[in-house]
Design a protein around this motif. Structure first.
Motif, short mmCIF file in Angstrom:
data_model
loop_
_atom_site.label_atom_id
_atom_site.label_comp_id
_atom_site.label_asym_id
_atom_site.label_seq_id
_atom_site.Cartn_x
_atom_site.Cartn_y
_atom_site.Cartn_z
N ASN A 118 0.82 -1.22 0.00
CA ASN A 118 0.00 0.00 0.00
C ASN A 118 0.85 1.26 0.00
O ASN A 118 0.57 2.21 -0.73
CB ASN A 118 -0.95 0.01 1.19
CG ASN A 118 -2.04 -1.03 1.07
OD1 ASN A 118 -2.25 -1.63 0.01
ND2 ASN A 118 -2.75 -1.27 2.16
N GLU A 119 1.89 1.28 0.82
CA GLU A 119 2.78 2.44 0.88
C GLU A 119 3.52 2.62 -0.44
O GLU A 119 3.69 3.73 -0.92
CB GLU A 119 3.78 2.30 2.02
CG GLU A 119 3.16 2.44 3.39
CD GLU A 119 4.16 2.19 4.51
OE1 GLU A 119 5.38 2.19 4.25
OE2 GLU A 119 3.71 1.99 5.65
N LEU A 120 3.98 1.51 -1.02
CA LEU A 120 4.69 1.55 -2.29
C LEU A 120 3.80 2.11 -3.39
O LEU A 120 4.22 2.96 -4.18
CB LEU A 120 5.18 0.14 -2.64
CG LEU A 120 6.20 0.00 -3.74
CD1 LEU A 120 7.47 0.76 -3.42
CD2 LEU A 120 6.51 -1.48 -3.97
N TYR B 148 4.22 5.73 -5.31
CA TYR B 148 4.31 5.78 -6.77
C TYR B 148 3.25 6.70 -7.38
O TYR B 148 3.56 7.52 -8.25
CB TYR B 148 4.16 4.38 -7.37
CG TYR B 148 4.00 4.43 -8.87
CD1 TYR B 148 5.10 4.71 -9.69
CD2 TYR B 148 2.76 4.26 -9.47
CE1 TYR B 148 4.96 4.80 -11.06
CE2 TYR B 148 2.62 4.34 -10.84
CZ TYR B 148 3.71 4.61 -11.63
OH TYR B 148 3.55 4.72 -12.99
N LEU B 149 2.01 6.59 -6.93
CA LEU B 149 0.94 7.40 -7.51
C LEU B 149 1.19 8.89 -7.29
O LEU B 149 1.01 9.70 -8.21
CB LEU B 149 -0.42 6.98 -6.95
CG LEU B 149 -0.88 5.58 -7.36
CD1 LEU B 149 -2.20 5.23 -6.66
CD2 LEU B 149 -1.03 5.46 -8.87
N ARG B 150 1.63 9.25 -6.10
CA ARG B 150 1.97 10.66 -5.84
C ARG B 150 3.13 11.12 -6.72
O ARG B 150 3.09 12.20 -7.32
CB ARG B 150 2.32 10.87 -4.36
CG ARG B 150 1.15 10.96 -3.43
CD ARG B 150 1.55 11.44 -2.04
NE ARG B 150 2.66 10.70 -1.45
CZ ARG B 150 2.52 9.61 -0.69
NH1 ARG B 150 1.33 9.13 -0.44
NH2 ARG B 150 3.59 9.02 -0.18
N VAL C 252 6.68 -0.61 -9.40
CA VAL C 252 5.34 -1.12 -9.08
C VAL C 252 4.89 -2.17 -10.08
O VAL C 252 3.73 -2.55 -10.12
CB VAL C 252 4.29 0.01 -8.96
CG1 VAL C 252 4.60 0.91 -7.78
CG2 VAL C 252 4.17 0.81 -10.25
N GLY C 253 5.81 -2.64 -10.91
CA GLY C 253 5.50 -3.71 -11.84
C GLY C 253 4.78 -3.28 -13.10
O GLY C 253 4.26 -4.11 -13.84
N ALA C 254 4.76 -1.98 -13.38
CA ALA C 254 4.11 -1.47 -14.60
C ALA C 254 5.11 -1.51 -15.75
O ALA C 254 5.56 -0.48 -16.25
CB ALA C 254 3.57 -0.05 -14.36
#
Length: 125
Positions: free
Chosen positions: A27-29, A33-35, A70-72
């Motif tokens: 969740n923190e990761l 990443y999103l921020r 994040v594996g994207a």
């Protein structure tokens, strides 16, 4: 976190591996990443509008590298294309590529939030 989370856009095994490397919960990761990705898109647009191509290339590279965290993987590869376009000074293509990348990011964000929402709450110390 169950193996039941399947995604066409996120390599879940890679996300788990980076969770271990960074010693943080998923969740923190994902939140980090999103921020960070939102900031990188803002930086991409600002540097493009200001004609600061080196800053643009740097932001594209950072977005590419962070997306791998994040594996994207596919999204990261698309970011590489953006980075290369900047390096090759194909400036006329950059605004459209950034726009397409931002649209693609929405699917990444959706998948990451789905993974986050399916993750168990982290244990409190």
């Amino acid at each position: 976190m169950g193996e039941s989370v399947v995604s066409q856009t996120i390599n879940f095994k890679l996300l788990q591996d980076f969770q271990v490397v960074y010693q943080t919960n998923i969740n923190e990761l994902i939140d980090l990443y999103l921020r960070d990705a939102e900031k990188k898109f803002s930086q991409l647009n600002k540097s493009l509008n200001a004609g600061k191509i080196q800053d643009f290339i740097s932001s594209a590279k950072e977005l590419r590298n962070r997306s791998l965290d994040v594996g994207a993987v596919g999204f990261s590869h698309t970011c590489l294309g953006l980075e290369i376009a900047g390096q090759e000074m194909r400036l006329e293509n950059l605004p459209r590529i950034v726009q397409l990348l931002e649209e693609h990011f929405l699917s990444i964000k959706k998948e990451l939030l789905k993974i986050k929402n399916s993750a168990p709450e982290p244990l409190k110390a």
